[in-house]
Design a protein around this motif. Sequence first.
Motif, mmCIF file in Angstrom:
data_model
loop_
_atom_site.group_PDB
_atom_site.id
_atom_site.type_symbol
_atom_site.label_atom_id
_atom_site.label_comp_id
_atom_site.label_asym_id
_atom_site.label_seq_id
_atom_site.Cartn_x
_atom_site.Cartn_y
_atom_site.Cartn_z
ATOM 1 N N GLY A 97 0.860 -1.190 0.000
ATOM 2 C CA GLY A 97 0.000 0.000 0.000
ATOM 3 C C GLY A 97 0.890 1.231 0.000
ATOM 4 N N PHE A 99 0.873 5.849 -0.464
ATOM 5 C CA PHE A 99 0.304 7.154 -0.794
ATOM 6 C C PHE A 99 1.387 8.182 -0.503
ATOM 7 N N SER A 107 -0.215 10.308 10.033
ATOM 8 C CA SER A 107 -0.757 9.893 11.334
ATOM 9 C C SER A 107 -0.131 8.563 11.741
ATOM 10 N N ASN A 109 -1.624 5.936 12.444
ATOM 11 C CA ASN A 109 -2.317 4.855 11.724
ATOM 12 C C ASN A 109 -1.901 4.805 10.250
ATOM 13 N N GLY A 110 -1.603 5.965 9.670
ATOM 14 C CA GLY A 110 -1.131 5.979 8.283
ATOM 15 C C GLY A 110 0.210 5.278 8.157
ATOM 16 N N THR A 113 -0.318 1.510 8.931
ATOM 17 C CA THR A 113 -1.046 0.748 7.909
ATOM 18 C C THR A 113 -0.099 0.249 6.825
ATOM 19 N N VAL A 114 0.801 1.109 6.387
ATOM 20 C CA VAL A 114 1.727 0.695 5.323
ATOM 21 C C VAL A 114 2.742 -0.319 5.854
ATOM 22 N N LEU A 200 2.210 8.077 -7.665
ATOM 23 C CA LEU A 200 3.392 8.664 -7.019
ATOM 24 C C LEU A 200 4.160 9.644 -7.899
HETATM 25 N N1 COA Z 1 -2.422 10.693 3.003
HETATM 26 C C1 COA Z 1 -2.292 10.599 4.356
HETATM 27 N N2 COA Z 1 -2.775 9.557 5.078
HETATM 28 C C2 COA Z 1 -3.405 8.577 4.396
HETATM 29 C C3 COA Z 1 -3.588 8.600 3.002
HETATM 30 C C4 COA Z 1 -3.061 9.729 2.296
HETATM 31 N N3 COA Z 1 -3.169 9.840 0.967
HETATM 32 N N4 COA Z 1 -4.236 7.467 2.621
HETATM 33 C C5 COA Z 1 -4.464 6.770 3.753
HETATM 34 N N5 COA Z 1 -3.966 7.436 4.821
HETATM 35 C C6 COA Z 1 -4.068 7.090 6.215
HETATM 36 C C7 COA Z 1 -5.520 7.229 6.655
HETATM 37 O O1 COA Z 1 -5.827 8.586 6.939
HETATM 38 C C8 COA Z 1 -5.570 6.326 7.873
HETATM 39 O O2 COA Z 1 -5.027 6.959 8.991
HETATM 40 P P1 COA Z 1 -6.005 7.684 10.103
HETATM 41 O O3 COA Z 1 -6.871 6.597 10.655
HETATM 42 O O4 COA Z 1 -5.055 8.256 11.106
HETATM 43 O O5 COA Z 1 -6.774 8.728 9.372
HETATM 44 C C9 COA Z 1 -4.603 5.229 7.494
HETATM 45 O O6 COA Z 1 -3.763 5.728 6.447
HETATM 46 C C10 COA Z 1 -5.317 4.018 6.981
HETATM 47 O O7 COA Z 1 -6.089 4.418 5.851
HETATM 48 P P2 COA Z 1 -7.335 3.525 5.337
HETATM 49 O O8 COA Z 1 -7.812 4.095 4.053
HETATM 50 O O9 COA Z 1 -8.306 3.365 6.468
HETATM 51 O O10 COA Z 1 -6.627 2.115 5.177
HETATM 52 P P3 COA Z 1 -6.873 0.989 4.139
HETATM 53 O O11 COA Z 1 -6.377 -0.228 4.805
HETATM 54 O O12 COA Z 1 -8.266 0.972 3.602
HETATM 55 O O13 COA Z 1 -5.924 1.377 2.896
HETATM 56 C C11 COA Z 1 -3.907 1.893 1.730
HETATM 57 C C12 COA Z 1 -4.605 1.798 3.077
HETATM 58 C C13 COA Z 1 -2.513 2.398 2.046
HETATM 59 C C14 COA Z 1 -3.727 0.538 1.122
HETATM 60 C C15 COA Z 1 -4.664 2.865 0.804
HETATM 61 O O14 COA Z 1 -3.937 4.038 0.644
HETATM 62 C C16 COA Z 1 -5.002 2.302 -0.531
HETATM 63 O O15 COA Z 1 -6.026 1.650 -0.662
HETATM 64 N N6 COA Z 1 -4.150 2.520 -1.553
HETATM 65 C C17 COA Z 1 -4.407 2.032 -2.900
HETATM 66 C C18 COA Z 1 -3.641 0.821 -3.219
HETATM 67 C C19 COA Z 1 -2.171 1.050 -3.207
HETATM 68 O O16 COA Z 1 -1.666 1.755 -2.378
HETATM 69 N N7 COA Z 1 -1.459 0.430 -4.120
HETATM 70 C C20 COA Z 1 -0.040 0.509 -4.192
HETATM 71 C C21 COA Z 1 0.365 1.565 -5.142
HETATM 72 S S1 COA Z 1 2.134 1.756 -5.079
#
Ligand code: COA
Length: 272
Positions: A97, A99, A107, A109-110, A113-114, A200
Motif C-alpha cells: 500500500g 500514498f 498519522s 495509523n497511516g 497501515t503501510v 506517485l
Molecule cells: N495521506 C495521508 N494519510 C493517508 C492517506 C493519504 N493519501 N491514505 C491513507 N492514509 C491514512 C488514513 O488517513 C488512515 O489513517 P487515520 O486513521 O489516522 O486517518 C490510514 O492511512 C489508513 O487508511 P485507510 O484508508 O483506512 O486504510 P486501508 O487499509 O483501507 O488502505 C492503503 C490503506 C494504504 C492501502 C490505501 O492508501 C489504498 O487503498 N491505496 C491504494 C492501493 C495502493 O496503495 N497500491 C499501491 C500503489 S504503489
Amino acid sequence: MSFQPDLLKGKTALVTGGGTGICRGLSLALAAHGCDVAITSRKADHLEPTRREIEALGVRSLAVPADVRDPAAVDRAVARTVDDFGRLDILVNGAAGNFLCMAEDLSPNGFGTVVDIDLKGTFHMCRAALPHLKERGGVVLNISATLHYFGTVAQLHVSAAKAGIDALTRVLAVEWGPHGVRVNGIAPGPIADTEGVRRLLVGPAKERAAKMTPLGRLGEIRHISDAALYLCSDAASYVTGVTLVVDGGLWLASSRMAEAWATAVEAATGQS
Ligand code: COA
C-alpha cells in the motif's frame, strides 16, 4: 520470451497482490513458464480476471481473497493453495500500500497501515509458507523498492517498510538456507502503466524520472517479470539474500549529489 517456456514446469507459486499491476504481470509470466499460480488480494474483484488469464495459459490457477495483515487469513490462503496444488514451491510477496504524505502530516495509523501491509504482511506470508517451502527446497521473492536508498520525500512510511523487507530478506536467507529455501528480493524503479506510477509520479515527475534514468526510459512490467523468473528458477540456485535492483540505474542517478554533479558537469562541458 527471454526464457524456455518450461522453465518452471511442475512448480507452484503463491503471489500476494497478484491480481493487479506488477504482480499480475509477474503471475502471468510464472504461468507462461509452466508454473501453477495462486493469487491473493484483499479485494476479491481484483482477482478473478487475472485468475482466468492465468488459467488460459494452460496451468492451474487459484484466486484466494486474503488480507496479508491478518495472520489467520494468511494461514488459510497458504493452506488452500497447498490443498489445491498439492505443494508450494514459490512465494512472491507483492502486496503493498502506498500514498504520498509528508512525514509531519502522517498519522500513526497511516504509518502503521503501510508497515502492516508491506512489512508485517511479508513476514506473515513467509512464516505461513515456510513449512511447505522447505519440503522440497523453495523460493521466496520479496518485492521491495529503491525509495529507502536515499531520502525520498513523502515516502517515510514506505521507506521504513521496504527497508524492513530488505532486512527480512537477508536474515531469512541465512536462517532458511540450510532448509534449501532461497530468499531474494527485487527493487523495481518506476514501472510505466502501473498504479504506483500514476499515484506517485505526479506532475512532471514521470517525464523527469524517465529522463534521469541512465537507460533512458521508465521500466516495463516485463523487466520485473524477467528478473523474477531468473530468481525463482534454478538458474539462480546459488543466489540468496540478494535484492536485485531493476530500475535502469535510476536510483544511482537520483541523489542530490549525483544531480549536482551532473549539473556541474553539464556547466563545465556545455553538454546537456
Ligand atoms: N495521506 C495521508 N494519510 C493517508 C492517506 C493519504 N493519501 N491514505 C491513507 N492514509 C491514512 C488514513 O488517513 C488512515 O489513517 P487515520 O486513521 O489516522 O486517518 C490510514 O492511512 C489508513 O487508511 P485507510 O484508508 O483506512 O486504510 P486501508 O487499509 O483501507 O488502505 C492503503 C490503506 C494504504 C492501502 C490505501 O492508501 C489504498 O487503498 N491505496 C491504494 C492501493 C495502493 O496503495 N497500491 C499501491 C500503489 S504503489
